[in-house]
Design a protein around this motif. Structure first.
Motif, short mmCIF file in Angstrom:
data_model
loop_
_atom_site.label_atom_id
_atom_site.label_comp_id
_atom_site.label_asym_id
_atom_site.label_seq_id
_atom_site.Cartn_x
_atom_site.Cartn_y
_atom_site.Cartn_z
N LEU A 137 -11.61 -3.94 6.16
CA LEU A 137 -10.17 -3.87 5.90
C LEU A 137 -9.34 -3.97 7.17
O LEU A 137 -8.35 -4.71 7.22
CB LEU A 137 -9.83 -2.59 5.13
N SER A 150 0.83 -1.20 0.00
CA SER A 150 0.00 0.00 0.00
C SER A 150 0.86 1.25 0.00
O SER A 150 2.04 1.21 0.38
CB SER A 150 -0.92 -0.01 1.22
N LYS A 187 -4.41 -2.26 -6.94
CA LYS A 187 -5.52 -3.15 -6.57
C LYS A 187 -6.85 -2.41 -6.77
O LYS A 187 -6.96 -1.22 -6.44
CB LYS A 187 -5.40 -3.55 -5.09
N LYS A 230 -10.06 -2.16 -5.16
CA LYS A 230 -10.45 -2.57 -3.81
C LYS A 230 -11.91 -2.28 -3.48
O LYS A 230 -12.48 -1.31 -3.98
CB LYS A 230 -9.57 -1.83 -2.78
#
Ligand SMILES: Cc1cc2nc3c(=O)[nH]c(=O)nc-3n(C[C@H](O)[C@H](O)[C@H](O)COP(=O)(O)OP(=O)(O)OC[C@H]3O[C@@H](n4cnc5c(N)ncnc54)[C@H](O)[C@@H]3O)c2cc1C
Length: 550
Positions: A424, A222, A262, A264
């Motif tokens: 998350l 990330s 990604k 998400k």
């Protein structure tokens, strides 16, 4: 009126719709938060937090958060001539939010200005900010959490800590030495395993002294625009931790190649990427083979933030639900006045207050770095608290969304984003099962942690017989056998709810503590079921009024 002669410009009046909840002070209305910071050594921060609460609760801040999430980051792999750039472009709202967090020390203050209550003060800011926006908290957390690991290496600390401590946010893609402030990320998870990091295949080849060349990949990385990352890679002496800068010491771009971003469920304002390392330069932290404990030190602070962030999200979900129920009318009465809705709202308020109290109690253990009892509590509570608060988060969000009916489900309102964000924190930095197994590991290595837990809850036991009975059962279970993997979720939940119960019995109004004990500590058929099953005798109104977002 004659239907044919009705003016065509209007079909109906808009009535019974709830005004947006904004331009209010997130701190001033949050009694559970204000009381917790006062008892955990950060009372002096109250005026400062009230200023931040007013800023964060402003319509302008909520609008920035919406913009940053509507305009997801874009991968800029190549320039117009086809040369690699490996950068990520963000909407200006994202940068403004990051600058706010940096400016107010969310990624550095307890390290740059340590002192009594420093982590608790930051924790309160973090929780309030989480009510508004969460993607920007990812790089903020990782920057804050990287510090203890970097401190292990005096040369790296001398180079990197002043940049981390800086209150300036500098998004320019430049060597860190030329920047006014930096952010950090972390890379552990690979395609073949995230929980089981020992399966990492990324290789670190010695390149002289403490320098290495890293070759391999990370499946989740990330905030790839961070200025450096703490990563794991296999060195000759085993799995090791490295600091891998975005630009190498000679000023050239390091060999980190972004593969893609990604797509998400939530966390949309933040970029999460897949990357490859093509002989990227990195510096060893600690000894070869000691990578897991070193990076887990970073993970511990990330876990604290998972709990804080989820408690903040819960608080905003609750505030939205209370606000809506106060305005919306159905069947001739405001929703908040309908007995069954009042029960649901009160139950959500109890969960939110319990999460707030527990998360800040954990933060206080991070302030007491030199206290051995607090160290034991920190070790066992960090995974237990992360597990339980993050498990309750999605349930709170779903129920709060339902309070708004269909309006809760649309992306124009905040509930949909809160709901998508919630899972998350439960997945990253240790998904539920893995985190519960870590609770068992902590208890196995430090059996004396059970005594620390007993001491922690003892002052509350005389206040409620159900709590006393629950404490006896949980503590006896921990002493007799806390090693059963299949029961690890019960163990983690038992520890977290025990400490929540003790905090509420000691410090919350009786009506809150009583409702918590009867529904969370008693093993009846409704404990742990859907929200809104508080006993009929509960004073729903008093509980909701304490939590009201005024
Ligand atoms: C948005 C997002 C951002 C992320 N950012 C980062 C990042 O910046 N850096 C980074 O390194 N990672 C990052 N991650 C990865 C994240 O930390 C991992 O996904 C997580 O640790 C789980 O690893 P995994 O996906 O490989 O699942 P697995 O390890 O395959 O686990 C799958 C499931 O099995 C369970 N499980 C595993 N072992 C056991 C066991 N022994 N007993 C019982 N159950 C078990 C787990 O609890 C989990 O529920 C990110 C993830 C997301 C979703």
């Amino acid at each position: 009126m004659n239907v044919r002669s009705a003016p065509l410009s209007t079909t109906h009046d808009v009535v019974n719709q709830t005004p947006p909840l904004e331009d209010y002070n997130l701190f001033a209305c949050n009694r559970a938060l204000a009381e917790a910071i006062a008892r955990h050594g950060a009372a002096a921060a109250a005026p400062w937090l009230a200023d931040r609460g007013a800023e964060l609760g402003s319509a302008a801040m909520f609008a920035l958060a919406l913009e940053a999430n509507r305009n997801a980051p874009l991968l800029e792999l190549f320039d117009r001539s086809g040369r690699r750039r490996d950068q990520v472009g963000f909407h200006p709202a994202y940068h403004e939010l990051m600058a706010y967090l940096k400016r107010h020390g969310a990624s550095s203050a307890p390290w740059a200005e340590p002192g009594p209550g420093a982590h608790v003060r930051r924790a309160a800011l973090f929780m309030m900010y989480a009510e508004v926006e969460d993607g920007t908290l990812c790089p903020t957390t990782m920057t804050y959490a990287a510090v203890p690991s970097i401190r292990r290496d005096p040369a790296l600390a001398a180079e990197w800590l002043p940049r981390i401590h800086s209150r300036e946010y500098d998004p320019r893609f430049l060597p860190a030495a030329q920047k006014r402030g930096v952010t950090l990320g972390m890379g552990m998870t690979e395609k073949q395993g995230g929980s089981d990091v020992r399966s990492n295949t990324t290789v670190a080849a010695p390149a002289g002294g403490r320098e290495y060349r890293i070759t391999g990949h990370k499946w989740f990385l990330s905030a790839p625009m961070s200025d450096a990352f703490l990563i794991l890679a296999q060195a000759p002496g085993g799995l090791s931790c490295f600091l891998l800068p975005r630009h190498a010491a000679d000023g050239g771009v390091n060999d980190l190649r972004i593969q893609r971003l990604k797509d998400k469920l939530g966390d949309r304002s933040n970029a999460s990427s897949e990357v490859e390392f093509w002989g990227a330069r990195a510096t060893l932290i600690g000894e070869e083979g000691r990578g897991v404990p070193i990076i887990l030190e970073m993970g511990t602070y990330c876990r604290l933030d998972c709990a804080l962030g989820t408690a903040g999200l819960m608080r905003q979900a609750l505030s939205q639900a209370l606000h809506h129920a106060a305005h919306r009318t159905a069947f001739g009465r405001r929703l908040a006045e309908q007995p069954l809705m009042a029960n649901v709202l009160a139950d959500l308020a109890i969960e939110s207050e319990a999460a707030t109290a527990l998360a800040l109690r954990l933060a206080a253990a991070f302030d007491a770095q030199d206290d051995p009892v607090e160290a034991l509590l920190r070790r066992v509570l960090t995974p237990a608290v992360k597990y339980w608060i993050c498990k309750r988060g999605p349930a709170v969000a779903a129920e709060a969304m339902e309070v708004l009916g269909g309006n809760g489900f649309v992306e124009e309102g905040p509930l949909a984003r809160i709901y998508r964000q919630m899972p998350l924190n439960s997945i990253w930095e240790g998904a539920g099962n893995v985190i519960c197994l870590d609770v068992l590991r902590a208890l196995g290595r430090h059996p004396e942690a059970v005594d620390a837990l007993a001491t922690e809850v003892a002052p509350a036991l005389a206040g409620d017989a159900r709590l006393a009975e629950f404490a006896q059962r949980i503590l006896r279970g921990l002493r007799e056998d806390s090693g059963d993997e299949a029961a690890a979720r019960r163990t983690a939940q038992g520890i977290a709810t025990l400490v929540q119960g003790a905090l509420l019995v000691r410090y919350a109004p009786n009506v809150v503590a009583d409702a918590f004990c009867v529904t969370r500590l008693c093993d009846d058929a409704f404990a742990g079921g859907a929200f809104g099953a508080l006993p009929r005798s509960t004073d729903f109104r008093a509980i909701a009024e304490r939590a009201w977002p005024r």
